[in-house]
Design a protein around this motif. Structure first.
Motif, PDB file in Angstrom:
ATOM      1  N   THR A  62       0.863  -1.178   0.000  1.00 29.44           N
ATOM      2  CA  THR A  62       0.000   0.000   0.000  1.00 29.44           C
ATOM      3  C   THR A  62       0.902   1.231   0.000  1.00 29.44           C
ATOM      4  OG1 THR A  62      -1.849  -1.078   1.126  1.00 29.44           O
ATOM      5  CG2 THR A  62      -1.704   1.324   1.306  1.00 29.44           C
ATOM      6  N   ALA A  63       0.775   2.059  -1.024  1.00 29.42           N
ATOM      7  CA  ALA A  63       1.599   3.261  -1.176  1.00 29.42           C
ATOM      8  C   ALA A  63       0.780   4.475  -0.752  1.00 29.42           C
ATOM      9  CB  ALA A  63       2.063   3.407  -2.621  1.00 29.42           C
ATOM     10  N   VAL A  64       1.242   5.176   0.283  1.00 30.03           N
ATOM     11  CA  VAL A  64       0.532   6.331   0.836  1.00 30.03           C
ATOM     12  C   VAL A  64       1.305   7.594   0.469  1.00 30.03           C
ATOM     13  CG1 VAL A  64      -0.327   7.423   2.940  1.00 30.03           C
ATOM     14  CG2 VAL A  64      -0.324   4.923   2.733  1.00 30.03           C
ATOM     15  N   GLU A  65       0.647   8.521  -0.222  1.00 34.51           N
ATOM     16  CA  GLU A  65       1.315   9.731  -0.714  1.00 34.51           C
ATOM     17  C   GLU A  65       0.323  10.896  -0.713  1.00 34.51           C
ATOM     18  OE1 GLU A  65       3.372  12.719  -2.134  1.00 34.51           O
ATOM     19  OE2 GLU A  65       4.351  10.820  -1.610  1.00 34.51           O
ATOM     20  N   PRO A  66       0.695  12.063  -0.125  1.00 30.30           N
ATOM     21  CA  PRO A  66      -0.248  13.184  -0.046  1.00 30.30           C
ATOM     22  C   PRO A  66      -0.357  14.029  -1.311  1.00 30.30           C
ATOM     23  CG  PRO A  66       1.783  13.744   1.075  1.00 30.30           C
ATOM     24  CD  PRO A  66       1.922  12.315   0.649  1.00 30.30           C
ATOM     25  N   CYS A  67       0.624  13.941  -2.222  1.00 30.91           N
ATOM     26  CA  CYS A  67       0.634  14.795  -3.413  1.00 30.91           C
ATOM     27  C   CYS A  67      -0.015  14.064  -4.587  1.00 30.91           C
ATOM     28  CB  CYS A  67       2.063  15.194  -3.769  1.00 30.91           C
ATOM     29  SG  CYS A  67       2.197  16.158  -5.290  1.00 30.91           S
ATOM     30  N   PRO A  68      -1.142  14.566  -5.115  1.00 33.25           N
ATOM     31  CA  PRO A  68      -1.821  13.870  -6.218  1.00 33.25           C
ATOM     32  C   PRO A  68      -0.932  13.663  -7.440  1.00 33.25           C
ATOM     33  CG  PRO A  68      -3.249  15.562  -5.290  1.00 33.25           C
ATOM     34  CD  PRO A  68      -1.894  15.756  -4.672  1.00 33.25           C
ATOM     35  N   GLY A  69      -0.115  14.665  -7.775  1.00 36.04           N
ATOM     36  CA  GLY A  69       0.740  14.541  -8.949  1.00 36.04           C
ATOM     37  C   GLY A  69       1.759  13.430  -8.808  1.00 36.04           C
ATOM     38  N   MET A  70       2.323  13.288  -7.620  1.00 38.06           N
ATOM     39  CA  MET A  70       3.297  12.215  -7.384  1.00 38.06           C
ATOM     40  C   MET A  70       2.615  10.853  -7.470  1.00 38.06           C
ATOM     41  SD  MET A  70       6.334  13.631  -6.721  1.00 38.06           S
ATOM     42  CE  MET A  70       7.328  12.822  -5.464  1.00 38.06           C
ATOM     43  N   LEU A  71       1.415  10.755  -6.889  1.00 42.68           N
ATOM     44  CA  LEU A  71       0.697   9.482  -6.924  1.00 42.68           C
ATOM     45  C   LEU A  71       0.294   9.127  -8.352  1.00 42.68           C
ATOM     46  CD1 LEU A  71       0.058   7.616  -4.532  1.00 42.68           C
ATOM     47  CD2 LEU A  71      -2.300   8.430  -4.636  1.00 42.68           C
ATOM     48  N   ASP A  72      -0.055  10.136  -9.156  1.00 36.78           N
ATOM     49  CA  ASP A  72      -0.385   9.887 -10.566  1.00 36.78           C
ATOM     50  C   ASP A  72       0.820   9.323 -11.311  1.00 36.78           C
ATOM     51  OD1 ASP A  72      -2.974  10.742 -10.232  1.00 36.78           O
ATOM     52  OD2 ASP A  72      -2.610  12.764 -11.022  1.00 36.78           O
ATOM     53  N   GLN A  73       2.008   9.837 -10.996  1.00 34.57           N
ATOM     54  CA  GLN A  73       3.215   9.314 -11.638  1.00 34.57           C
ATOM     55  C   GLN A  73       3.430   7.851 -11.262  1.00 34.57           C
ATOM     56  OE1 GLN A  73       5.317  10.953 -13.937  1.00 34.57           O
ATOM     57  NE2 GLN A  73       3.522  12.287 -13.899  1.00 34.57           N
ATOM     58  N   LEU A  74       3.212   7.528  -9.998  1.00 36.73           N
ATOM     59  CA  LEU A  74       3.351   6.137  -9.557  1.00 36.73           C
ATOM     60  C   LEU A  74       2.392   5.237 -10.335  1.00 36.73           C
ATOM     61  CD1 LEU A  74       3.514   4.913  -5.858  1.00 36.73           C
ATOM     62  CD2 LEU A  74       2.105   3.748  -7.540  1.00 36.73           C
ATOM     63  N   LYS A  75       1.126   5.650 -10.393  1.00 35.61           N
ATOM     64  CA  LYS A  75       0.100   4.804 -11.017  1.00 35.61           C
ATOM     65  C   LYS A  75       0.277   4.686 -12.527  1.00 35.61           C
ATOM     66  CE  LYS A  75      -3.352   7.044  -9.039  1.00 35.61           C
ATOM     67  NZ  LYS A  75      -4.722   7.410  -8.594  1.00 35.61           N
ATOM     68  N   SER A  76       1.019   5.620 -13.132  1.00 33.15           N
ATOM     69  CA  SER A  76       1.211   5.579 -14.583  1.00 33.15           C
ATOM     70  C   SER A  76       2.308   4.605 -15.006  1.00 33.15           C
ATOM     71  CB  SER A  76       1.561   6.981 -15.103  1.00 33.15           C
ATOM     72  OG  SER A  76       2.868   7.366 -14.690  1.00 33.15           O
ATOM     73  N   LYS A  77       3.071   4.093 -14.050  1.00 33.08           N
ATOM     74  CA  LYS A  77       4.195   3.219 -14.387  1.00 33.08           C
ATOM     75  C   LYS A  77       3.706   1.789 -14.638  1.00 33.08           C
ATOM     76  CE  LYS A  77       7.516   6.068 -11.907  1.00 33.08           C
ATOM     77  NZ  LYS A  77       8.491   6.188 -10.814  1.00 33.08           N
ATOM     78  N   PRO A  78       4.283   1.130 -15.641  1.00 28.30           N
ATOM     79  CA  PRO A  78       3.801  -0.210 -16.030  1.00 28.30           C
ATOM     80  C   PRO A  78       3.805  -1.223 -14.893  1.00 28.30           C
ATOM     81  CG  PRO A  78       5.322   0.655 -17.672  1.00 28.30           C
ATOM     82  CD  PRO A  78       5.375   1.603 -16.514  1.00 28.30           C
ATOM     83  N   ASP A  79       4.792  -1.141 -13.997  1.00 31.70           N
ATOM     84  CA  ASP A  79       4.908  -2.141 -12.937  1.00 31.70           C
ATOM     85  C   ASP A  79       4.121  -1.782 -11.682  1.00 31.70           C
ATOM     86  OD1 ASP A  79       6.598  -3.817 -14.415  1.00 31.70           O
ATOM     87  OD2 ASP A  79       8.364  -2.637 -13.848  1.00 31.70           O
ATOM     88  N   SER A  80       3.233  -0.773 -11.789  1.00 31.29           N
ATOM     89  CA  SER A  80       2.462  -0.361 -10.609  1.00 31.29           C
ATOM     90  C   SER A  80       1.208  -1.199 -10.411  1.00 31.29           C
ATOM     91  CB  SER A  80       2.072   1.115 -10.728  1.00 31.29           C
ATOM     92  OG  SER A  80       1.183   1.317 -11.817  1.00 31.29           O
TER      93      SER A  80
END
Length: 474
Positions: free
Chosen positions: A302-320
Protein backbone atom coordinates in the motif's frame (compact mmCIF):
# COMPACT_ATOMS: atom_id res chain seq x y z
CA UNK A 1 0.07 41.65 -0.62
CA UNK A 2 0.81 44.60 -2.87
CA UNK A 3 -1.44 46.91 -4.80
CA UNK A 4 -2.00 46.62 -8.55
CA UNK A 5 -0.93 50.00 -9.88
CA UNK A 6 0.69 51.26 -13.07
CA UNK A 7 3.54 48.79 -13.30
CA UNK A 8 5.34 46.36 -15.57
CA UNK A 9 5.71 42.69 -14.67
CA UNK A 10 8.43 40.36 -15.94
CA UNK A 11 9.00 36.63 -15.53
CA UNK A 12 12.02 35.70 -13.41
CA UNK A 13 14.17 32.68 -12.69
CA UNK A 14 17.09 31.89 -10.40
CA UNK A 15 20.11 30.08 -11.79
CA UNK A 16 23.32 29.44 -9.82
CA UNK A 17 22.26 32.09 -7.33
CA UNK A 18 21.70 34.78 -9.96
CA UNK A 19 18.32 36.45 -10.48
CA UNK A 20 17.24 36.74 -14.13
CA UNK A 21 14.30 38.67 -15.56
CA UNK A 22 12.94 38.23 -19.07
CA UNK A 23 12.49 41.69 -20.56
CA UNK A 24 11.22 41.53 -24.11
CA UNK A 25 12.87 38.52 -25.70
CA UNK A 26 16.03 38.68 -23.58
CA UNK A 27 17.18 37.56 -20.14
CA UNK A 28 18.89 40.15 -17.94
CA UNK A 29 20.62 39.70 -14.59
CA UNK A 30 19.06 41.95 -11.94
CA UNK A 31 22.06 43.27 -10.02
CA UNK A 32 21.62 45.91 -7.33
CA UNK A 33 25.33 45.54 -6.56
CA UNK A 34 26.38 47.02 -9.92
CA UNK A 35 26.35 50.81 -10.37
CA UNK A 36 26.23 50.54 -14.18
CA UNK A 37 24.20 48.43 -16.59
CA UNK A 38 25.77 46.82 -19.65
CA UNK A 39 24.78 44.42 -22.38
CA UNK A 40 23.61 43.89 -25.91
CA UNK A 41 21.29 45.47 -27.21
CA UNK A 42 22.38 49.00 -26.36
CA UNK A 43 18.79 50.27 -25.93
CA UNK A 44 16.48 48.69 -23.35
CA UNK A 45 12.77 49.46 -23.10
CA UNK A 46 10.99 49.05 -19.75
CA UNK A 47 7.36 50.07 -19.95
CA UNK A 48 7.31 53.44 -21.68
CA UNK A 49 10.92 54.28 -20.76
CA UNK A 50 14.01 53.72 -22.87
CA UNK A 51 17.49 53.35 -21.40
CA UNK A 52 20.86 53.50 -23.10
CA UNK A 53 22.96 50.52 -22.04
CA UNK A 54 26.75 50.47 -22.16
CA UNK A 55 28.37 47.63 -24.11
CA UNK A 56 30.70 46.77 -21.21
CA UNK A 57 31.59 47.63 -17.63
CA UNK A 58 35.10 47.28 -16.18
CA UNK A 59 36.07 45.06 -19.10
CA UNK A 60 33.02 42.79 -18.78
CA UNK A 61 30.61 42.53 -21.73
CA UNK A 62 27.62 40.31 -22.47
CA UNK A 63 29.71 37.57 -24.10
CA UNK A 64 32.07 37.38 -21.13
CA UNK A 65 29.09 37.36 -18.77
CA UNK A 66 27.60 34.34 -20.58
CA UNK A 67 30.92 32.55 -20.30
CA UNK A 68 31.20 33.18 -16.56
CA UNK A 69 27.65 32.19 -15.59
CA UNK A 70 27.24 29.47 -18.26
CA UNK A 71 23.72 30.68 -19.07
CA UNK A 72 22.24 32.75 -21.92
CA UNK A 73 21.91 36.41 -20.97
CA UNK A 74 21.71 39.73 -22.82
CA UNK A 75 23.36 41.72 -20.07
CA UNK A 76 23.17 43.06 -16.55
CA UNK A 77 20.84 45.70 -15.11
CA UNK A 78 22.53 47.83 -12.46
CA UNK A 79 21.45 50.68 -10.24
CA UNK A 80 21.63 53.31 -12.99
CA UNK A 81 18.44 51.68 -14.36
CA UNK A 82 16.98 49.92 -11.31
CA UNK A 83 17.28 53.08 -9.22
CA UNK A 84 14.56 54.72 -11.34
CA UNK A 85 11.91 52.25 -10.12
CA UNK A 86 10.23 50.67 -7.15
CA UNK A 87 10.92 46.92 -7.36
CA UNK A 88 8.91 43.95 -6.10
CA UNK A 89 10.83 40.69 -6.45
CA UNK A 90 8.21 37.95 -6.10
CA UNK A 91 10.19 34.70 -5.87
CA UNK A 92 7.24 32.35 -5.09
CA UNK A 93 5.47 33.44 -8.28
CA UNK A 94 8.66 33.94 -10.34
CA UNK A 95 8.05 37.54 -11.31
CA UNK A 96 9.55 41.01 -11.02
CA UNK A 97 7.46 44.17 -10.83
CA UNK A 98 9.02 47.49 -11.87
CA UNK A 99 7.05 50.69 -11.31
CA UNK A 100 7.76 54.38 -11.57
CA UNK A 101 4.91 54.89 -9.10
CA UNK A 102 5.17 54.20 -5.39
CA UNK A 103 4.64 50.57 -4.39
CA UNK A 104 3.98 49.24 -0.91
CA UNK A 105 4.61 45.89 0.75
CA UNK A 106 3.74 44.59 4.21
CA UNK A 107 6.75 43.14 6.00
CA UNK A 108 9.98 43.96 7.80
CA UNK A 109 11.29 47.35 6.68
CA UNK A 110 15.07 47.78 6.60
CA UNK A 111 16.49 51.27 6.06
CA UNK A 112 19.03 51.56 3.24
CA UNK A 113 21.86 53.94 2.54
CA UNK A 114 24.15 53.92 -0.48
CA UNK A 115 27.85 53.97 -1.23
CA UNK A 116 29.02 54.75 -4.78
CA UNK A 117 25.42 54.29 -5.91
CA UNK A 118 25.08 50.78 -4.43
CA UNK A 119 22.54 50.23 -1.61
CA UNK A 120 23.81 49.29 1.85
CA UNK A 121 22.05 47.80 4.88
CA UNK A 122 23.00 47.38 8.52
CA UNK A 123 23.63 43.76 9.53
CA UNK A 124 24.21 42.51 13.07
CA UNK A 125 26.38 39.44 13.76
CA UNK A 126 26.97 38.24 17.33
CA UNK A 127 25.99 41.65 18.67
CA UNK A 128 28.31 43.59 16.34
CA UNK A 129 27.00 45.95 13.66
CA UNK A 130 28.25 45.69 10.08
CA UNK A 131 27.63 47.72 6.93
CA UNK A 132 26.90 45.47 3.92
CA UNK A 133 26.07 46.08 0.29
CA UNK A 134 22.66 44.75 -0.82
CA UNK A 135 23.61 42.89 -3.99
CA UNK A 136 21.01 40.79 -5.82
CA UNK A 137 23.72 39.79 -8.30
CA UNK A 138 25.76 37.94 -5.67
CA UNK A 139 25.27 34.16 -5.55
CA UNK A 140 25.92 34.09 -1.80
CA UNK A 141 26.63 36.65 0.88
CA UNK A 142 30.15 37.79 1.81
CA UNK A 143 31.67 38.83 5.12
CA UNK A 144 35.16 40.27 5.38
CA UNK A 145 36.02 39.15 8.90
CA UNK A 146 38.59 36.61 10.08
CA UNK A 147 36.08 35.07 12.50
CA UNK A 148 34.07 33.68 9.56
CA UNK A 149 36.34 30.62 9.76
CA UNK A 150 34.79 29.78 13.15
CA UNK A 151 31.36 29.19 11.58
CA UNK A 152 30.13 25.85 10.12
CA UNK A 153 31.71 24.95 6.79
CA UNK A 154 29.42 25.20 3.73
CA UNK A 155 31.84 24.14 0.99
CA UNK A 156 33.70 25.98 -1.76
CA UNK A 157 32.08 28.30 -4.30
CA UNK A 158 33.29 29.77 -7.59
CA UNK A 159 32.08 33.31 -8.31
CA UNK A 160 33.13 36.24 -10.50
CA UNK A 161 33.31 40.01 -10.33
CA UNK A 162 33.56 42.51 -13.23
CA UNK A 163 37.10 43.82 -13.58
CA UNK A 164 38.47 41.02 -11.41
CA UNK A 165 37.27 37.82 -13.03
CA UNK A 166 36.61 34.41 -11.51
CA UNK A 167 37.61 33.38 -7.99
CA UNK A 168 36.95 30.56 -5.52
CA UNK A 169 36.05 31.08 -1.88
CA UNK A 170 35.41 28.81 1.07
CA UNK A 171 31.93 29.46 2.48
CA UNK A 172 30.39 29.13 5.94
CA UNK A 173 26.89 29.26 7.42
CA UNK A 174 26.60 32.54 9.33
CA UNK A 175 23.59 33.70 11.35
CA UNK A 176 22.88 37.39 10.79
CA UNK A 177 20.25 39.75 12.14
CA UNK A 178 18.35 42.23 9.97
CA UNK A 179 15.93 44.63 11.66
CA UNK A 180 15.47 42.21 14.55
CA UNK A 181 14.94 39.07 12.41
CA UNK A 182 17.52 36.27 12.23
CA UNK A 183 18.65 34.51 9.05
CA UNK A 184 21.29 31.87 8.38
CA UNK A 185 23.11 32.45 5.09
CA UNK A 186 25.99 30.91 3.22
CA UNK A 187 28.81 33.47 3.37
CA UNK A 188 32.18 33.60 1.65
CA UNK A 189 35.18 35.93 1.74
CA UNK A 190 36.26 38.14 -1.15
CA UNK A 191 39.89 37.79 -2.27
CA UNK A 192 42.57 40.44 -1.75
CA UNK A 193 41.83 43.48 -3.89
CA UNK A 194 38.08 42.92 -3.89
CA UNK A 195 38.01 42.75 -0.10
CA UNK A 196 40.16 45.87 0.11
CA UNK A 197 37.79 47.76 -2.20
CA UNK A 198 34.92 47.02 0.20
CA UNK A 199 36.95 48.23 3.18
CA UNK A 200 37.84 51.46 1.38
CA UNK A 201 34.11 52.08 0.89
CA UNK A 202 33.42 51.54 4.59
CA UNK A 203 31.66 48.25 3.88
CA UNK A 204 32.64 44.82 5.22
CA UNK A 205 30.14 42.48 3.58
CA UNK A 206 27.59 41.76 0.87
CA UNK A 207 24.01 40.58 1.36
CA UNK A 208 23.40 38.30 -1.63
CA UNK A 209 20.39 36.94 -3.48
CA UNK A 210 19.59 34.22 -0.91
CA UNK A 211 17.52 36.75 1.06
CA UNK A 212 15.08 36.96 -1.88
CA UNK A 213 14.13 33.30 -2.12
CA UNK A 214 10.76 32.06 -0.93
CA UNK A 215 9.34 35.53 -0.26
CA UNK A 216 8.21 38.78 -1.88
CA UNK A 217 10.89 41.44 -1.42
CA UNK A 218 10.34 45.13 -1.94
CA UNK A 219 13.30 47.28 -2.90
CA UNK A 220 12.43 50.97 -3.03
CA UNK A 221 15.70 52.81 -3.75
CA UNK A 222 14.03 56.20 -4.18
CA UNK A 223 12.83 55.91 -0.56
CA UNK A 224 15.95 54.09 0.71
CA UNK A 225 13.96 51.05 1.84
CA UNK A 226 14.28 47.28 1.63
CA UNK A 227 11.13 45.41 2.75
CA UNK A 228 11.15 41.66 3.43
CA UNK A 229 7.76 39.99 3.07
CA UNK A 230 6.99 36.88 5.10
CA UNK A 231 8.56 33.70 3.70
CA UNK A 232 5.82 31.66 2.09
CA UNK A 233 5.08 28.46 0.25
CA UNK A 234 3.53 28.30 -3.20
CA UNK A 235 -0.14 29.17 -2.83
CA UNK A 236 -2.37 26.12 -2.53
CA UNK A 237 0.34 23.65 -3.49
CA UNK A 238 1.93 20.64 -1.83
CA UNK A 239 5.66 19.96 -1.93
CA UNK A 240 6.70 18.56 -5.34
CA UNK A 241 3.32 19.20 -6.97
CA UNK A 242 4.81 21.66 -9.47
CA UNK A 243 7.35 19.13 -10.73
CA UNK A 244 5.91 15.68 -10.04
CA UNK A 245 6.36 14.62 -13.67
CA UNK A 246 10.05 15.58 -13.50
CA UNK A 247 10.72 14.18 -10.02
CA UNK A 248 12.39 10.92 -11.10
CA UNK A 249 14.33 12.66 -13.86
CA UNK A 250 15.65 15.34 -11.48
CA UNK A 251 16.75 12.92 -8.77
CA UNK A 252 18.31 10.38 -11.13
CA UNK A 253 20.35 13.12 -12.80
CA UNK A 254 21.22 14.89 -9.54
CA UNK A 255 22.37 11.89 -7.54
CA UNK A 256 23.04 9.24 -10.18
CA UNK A 257 24.42 5.94 -8.90
CA UNK A 258 23.97 6.95 -5.25
CA UNK A 259 20.22 7.32 -5.80
CA UNK A 260 19.98 3.81 -7.27
CA UNK A 261 22.32 2.26 -4.70
CA UNK A 262 20.39 3.68 -1.74
CA UNK A 263 17.13 2.38 -3.21
CA UNK A 264 18.60 -1.09 -3.79
CA UNK A 265 20.14 -1.16 -0.31
CA UNK A 266 16.78 -0.27 1.25
CA UNK A 267 15.00 -3.04 -0.67
CA UNK A 268 17.62 -5.58 0.46
CA UNK A 269 17.19 -4.51 4.07
CA UNK A 270 13.39 -4.83 3.77
CA UNK A 271 13.78 -8.41 2.53
CA UNK A 272 15.92 -9.10 5.63
CA UNK A 273 13.22 -7.71 7.92
CA UNK A 274 10.14 -9.48 6.55
CA UNK A 275 9.50 -12.11 3.88
CA UNK A 276 7.15 -11.73 0.93
CA UNK A 277 4.18 -11.81 0.58
CA UNK A 278 3.98 -9.70 3.75
CA UNK A 279 1.68 -6.67 3.95
CA UNK A 280 3.75 -3.46 3.66
CA UNK A 281 2.64 0.19 3.91
CA UNK A 282 4.99 2.77 2.38
CA UNK A 283 4.46 6.27 3.83
CA UNK A 284 5.53 9.15 1.58
CA UNK A 285 5.70 6.75 -1.35
CA UNK A 286 6.26 9.49 -3.93
CA UNK A 287 6.47 8.13 -7.46
CA UNK A 288 6.96 4.55 -6.27
CA UNK A 289 10.70 4.46 -5.71
CA UNK A 290 10.27 1.69 -3.10
CA UNK A 291 6.66 0.62 -3.60
CA UNK A 292 7.12 -0.69 -7.14
CA UNK A 293 10.31 -2.73 -6.45
CA UNK A 294 8.64 -4.17 -3.35
CA UNK A 295 5.65 -5.18 -5.44
CA UNK A 296 7.97 -6.91 -7.89
CA UNK A 297 9.54 -8.77 -4.94
CA UNK A 298 6.12 -10.22 -4.15
CA UNK A 299 5.04 -8.01 -1.25
CA UNK A 300 1.48 -6.74 -0.91
CA UNK A 301 2.12 -2.99 -0.99
CA UNK A 302 0.00 0.00 0.00
CA UNK A 303 1.60 3.26 -1.18
CA UNK A 304 0.53 6.33 0.84
CA UNK A 305 1.31 9.73 -0.71
CA UNK A 306 -0.25 13.18 -0.05
CA UNK A 307 0.63 14.79 -3.41
CA UNK A 308 -1.82 13.87 -6.22
CA UNK A 309 0.74 14.54 -8.95
CA UNK A 310 3.30 12.21 -7.38
CA UNK A 311 0.70 9.48 -6.92
CA UNK A 312 -0.39 9.89 -10.57
CA UNK A 313 3.22 9.31 -11.64
CA UNK A 314 3.35 6.14 -9.56
CA UNK A 315 0.10 4.80 -11.02
CA UNK A 316 1.21 5.58 -14.58
CA UNK A 317 4.20 3.22 -14.39
CA UNK A 318 3.80 -0.21 -16.03
CA UNK A 319 4.91 -2.14 -12.94
CA UNK A 320 2.46 -0.36 -10.61
CA UNK A 321 -0.28 -2.94 -11.21
CA UNK A 322 -1.15 -4.50 -7.89
CA UNK A 323 0.03 -1.50 -5.83
CA UNK A 324 -2.74 -0.10 -3.63
CA UNK A 325 -2.20 3.66 -4.10
CA UNK A 326 -3.77 5.83 -1.37
CA UNK A 327 -3.92 9.64 -1.47
CA UNK A 328 -3.24 10.65 2.14
CA UNK A 329 -0.67 12.16 4.43
CA UNK A 330 1.00 9.80 6.88
CA UNK A 331 -0.72 11.40 9.87
CA UNK A 332 -4.20 11.13 8.30
CA UNK A 333 -3.85 7.53 7.09
CA UNK A 334 -6.44 5.03 8.32
CA UNK A 335 -6.89 1.43 7.26
CA UNK A 336 -8.87 -1.60 8.36
CA UNK A 337 -6.07 -3.73 6.94
CA UNK A 338 -3.17 -4.36 9.31
CA UNK A 339 0.40 -4.42 8.03
CA UNK A 340 3.49 -6.43 8.90
CA UNK A 341 5.88 -3.59 8.02
CA UNK A 342 5.57 0.19 7.78
CA UNK A 343 8.20 2.23 5.95
CA UNK A 344 8.93 5.90 6.62
CA UNK A 345 12.23 6.64 4.86
CA UNK A 346 13.86 9.03 2.39
CA UNK A 347 13.38 12.05 4.71
CA UNK A 348 9.60 11.86 5.17
CA UNK A 349 9.90 13.27 8.71
CA UNK A 350 11.22 16.65 7.57
CA UNK A 351 7.82 17.46 6.00
CA UNK A 352 6.10 17.28 9.41
CA UNK A 353 5.96 20.87 10.68
CA UNK A 354 5.47 20.48 14.43
CA UNK A 355 5.56 17.98 17.27
CA UNK A 356 1.80 17.46 17.20
CA UNK A 357 1.86 16.40 13.53
CA UNK A 358 4.90 14.20 14.12
CA UNK A 359 3.10 12.43 16.97
CA UNK A 360 -0.01 11.96 14.83
CA UNK A 361 2.12 10.43 12.08
CA UNK A 362 3.82 7.98 14.43
CA UNK A 363 0.50 6.96 15.97
CA UNK A 364 -0.94 6.40 12.49
CA UNK A 365 1.97 4.07 11.74
CA UNK A 366 1.39 2.29 15.05
CA UNK A 367 -2.33 1.87 14.34
CA UNK A 368 -1.59 0.47 10.89
CA UNK A 369 0.62 -2.38 12.16
CA UNK A 370 -0.14 -5.77 13.63
CA UNK A 371 1.24 -6.33 17.13
CA UNK A 372 4.90 -7.15 16.71
CA UNK A 373 4.87 -5.39 13.33
CA UNK A 374 7.96 -3.42 12.37
CA UNK A 375 8.55 0.22 11.41
CA UNK A 376 11.62 1.14 9.35
CA UNK A 377 12.20 4.87 9.83
CA UNK A 378 14.97 7.33 9.01
CA UNK A 379 15.76 10.54 10.89
CA UNK A 380 17.49 13.17 8.72
CA UNK A 381 20.60 14.72 10.26
CA UNK A 382 21.13 18.47 10.19
CA UNK A 383 23.92 18.10 7.64
CA UNK A 384 21.41 17.48 4.84
CA UNK A 385 19.76 20.89 5.40
CA UNK A 386 22.17 22.54 2.97
CA UNK A 387 21.86 24.31 -0.34
CA UNK A 388 22.73 22.28 -3.41
CA UNK A 389 23.47 22.84 -7.10
CA UNK A 390 23.75 20.43 -10.00
CA UNK A 391 24.36 21.11 -13.67
CA UNK A 392 24.66 18.77 -16.64
CA UNK A 393 23.56 19.07 -20.29
CA UNK A 394 20.03 17.91 -19.40
CA UNK A 395 19.45 19.45 -15.97
CA UNK A 396 20.29 22.72 -14.22
CA UNK A 397 19.09 22.38 -10.63
CA UNK A 398 19.48 24.89 -7.80
CA UNK A 399 18.18 24.23 -4.28
CA UNK A 400 18.50 26.82 -1.54
CA UNK A 401 17.89 25.88 2.10
CA UNK A 402 17.45 28.88 4.39
CA UNK A 403 17.41 28.62 8.18
CA UNK A 404 14.25 30.26 9.54
CA UNK A 405 15.11 29.57 13.20
CA UNK A 406 13.74 27.03 15.71
CA UNK A 407 14.83 24.09 13.50
CA UNK A 408 12.58 25.24 10.64
CA UNK A 409 14.10 25.75 7.18
CA UNK A 410 12.75 27.07 3.90
CA UNK A 411 13.33 24.88 0.85
CA UNK A 412 13.45 26.79 -2.46
CA UNK A 413 14.17 25.14 -5.79
CA UNK A 414 14.56 26.52 -9.29
CA UNK A 415 15.31 24.04 -12.07
CA UNK A 416 15.69 24.00 -15.85
CA UNK A 417 15.26 20.75 -17.82
CA UNK A 418 16.53 20.41 -21.39
CA UNK A 419 15.03 17.74 -23.65
CA UNK A 420 14.65 17.23 -27.39
CA UNK A 421 11.28 18.99 -27.09
CA UNK A 422 12.84 22.14 -25.63
CA UNK A 423 13.48 23.60 -22.19
CA UNK A 424 11.07 23.29 -19.26
CA UNK A 425 11.36 24.91 -15.86
CA UNK A 426 9.82 24.66 -12.42
CA UNK A 427 10.10 26.28 -9.02
CA UNK A 428 9.04 24.98 -5.63
CA UNK A 429 9.21 26.26 -2.07
CA UNK A 430 7.99 24.89 1.24
CA UNK A 431 9.05 24.69 4.90
CA UNK A 432 10.92 21.67 6.23
CA UNK A 433 11.78 20.71 9.80
CA UNK A 434 14.84 19.25 11.49
CA UNK A 435 13.95 16.75 14.22
CA UNK A 436 16.56 15.88 16.89
CA UNK A 437 16.96 12.14 17.37
CA UNK A 438 16.11 12.47 21.06
CA UNK A 439 12.74 14.03 20.21
CA UNK A 440 11.89 11.36 17.65
CA UNK A 441 12.96 8.57 19.99
CA UNK A 442 10.83 9.97 22.83
CA UNK A 443 7.74 10.30 20.62
CA UNK A 444 8.23 6.82 19.16
CA UNK A 445 8.22 5.46 22.70
CA UNK A 446 5.06 7.41 23.56
CA UNK A 447 3.41 6.15 20.36
CA UNK A 448 4.01 2.56 21.45
CA UNK A 449 7.23 1.55 19.67
CA UNK A 450 10.36 -0.16 20.97
CA UNK A 451 13.76 -0.08 19.29
CA UNK A 452 14.76 -3.38 17.71
CA UNK A 453 18.04 -2.26 16.15
CA UNK A 454 19.96 0.77 14.89
CA UNK A 455 20.59 0.14 11.19
CA UNK A 456 22.48 3.37 10.50
CA UNK A 457 25.74 1.56 9.74
CA UNK A 458 23.99 -0.14 6.81
CA UNK A 459 23.12 3.26 5.30
CA UNK A 460 26.42 5.12 5.64
CA UNK A 461 26.50 8.30 3.57
CA UNK A 462 22.72 8.74 3.47
CA UNK A 463 22.76 11.65 5.94
CA UNK A 464 20.15 9.88 8.10
CA UNK A 465 19.88 7.61 11.11
CA UNK A 466 17.92 4.42 10.37
CA UNK A 467 16.01 2.65 13.12
CA UNK A 468 13.99 -0.54 13.08
CA UNK A 469 11.14 -0.26 15.58
CA UNK A 470 8.54 -2.77 16.80
CA UNK A 471 4.93 -2.18 17.80
CA UNK A 472 4.49 -3.06 21.48
CA UNK A 473 1.46 -4.71 22.97
CA UNK A 474 -0.59 -2.62 25.36
Amino acid sequence: MYEDRCMDTYATQFFNGHLFAKIGDDLWIIDTGAPTSFGDPDILTIGTLEFSVASDFMGMNASALVEFIDHPVAGLLGMDVLGKFDLLIDAPRSRLVLSTETLDLQGTTIPCDSVTGIPTVEVQIDGHFNNWFFDTGAQVSYWQDDSIADYPDAGDLTDFFPGFGEFTTQTHYVTIELAGSEFSFRCGSLPGLLGMSLSMAGVNGILGSEILKGRVTGFFPRRNQLVLGVAETASGSLPHSSWAKWYDFAYEHSFGAFYTQLTDLTIRKITDIVDAPAQVVDFGAGTGRLAIPMGLEGYSVTAVEPCPGMLDQLKSKPDSNGINAVLSSMQDFESERKFDLAICVFTVLLYLPNEGELMRALRAAHNALVYGGRLLIDIPSKQIFRSYQHSDPDLEREITITDQGNDVFLYFENTLIHTDDGTSSYTDQFPIRYWPQSTVRDLLDKAGFSLVSDLSDHFTGSGCQYWLMEKRRG
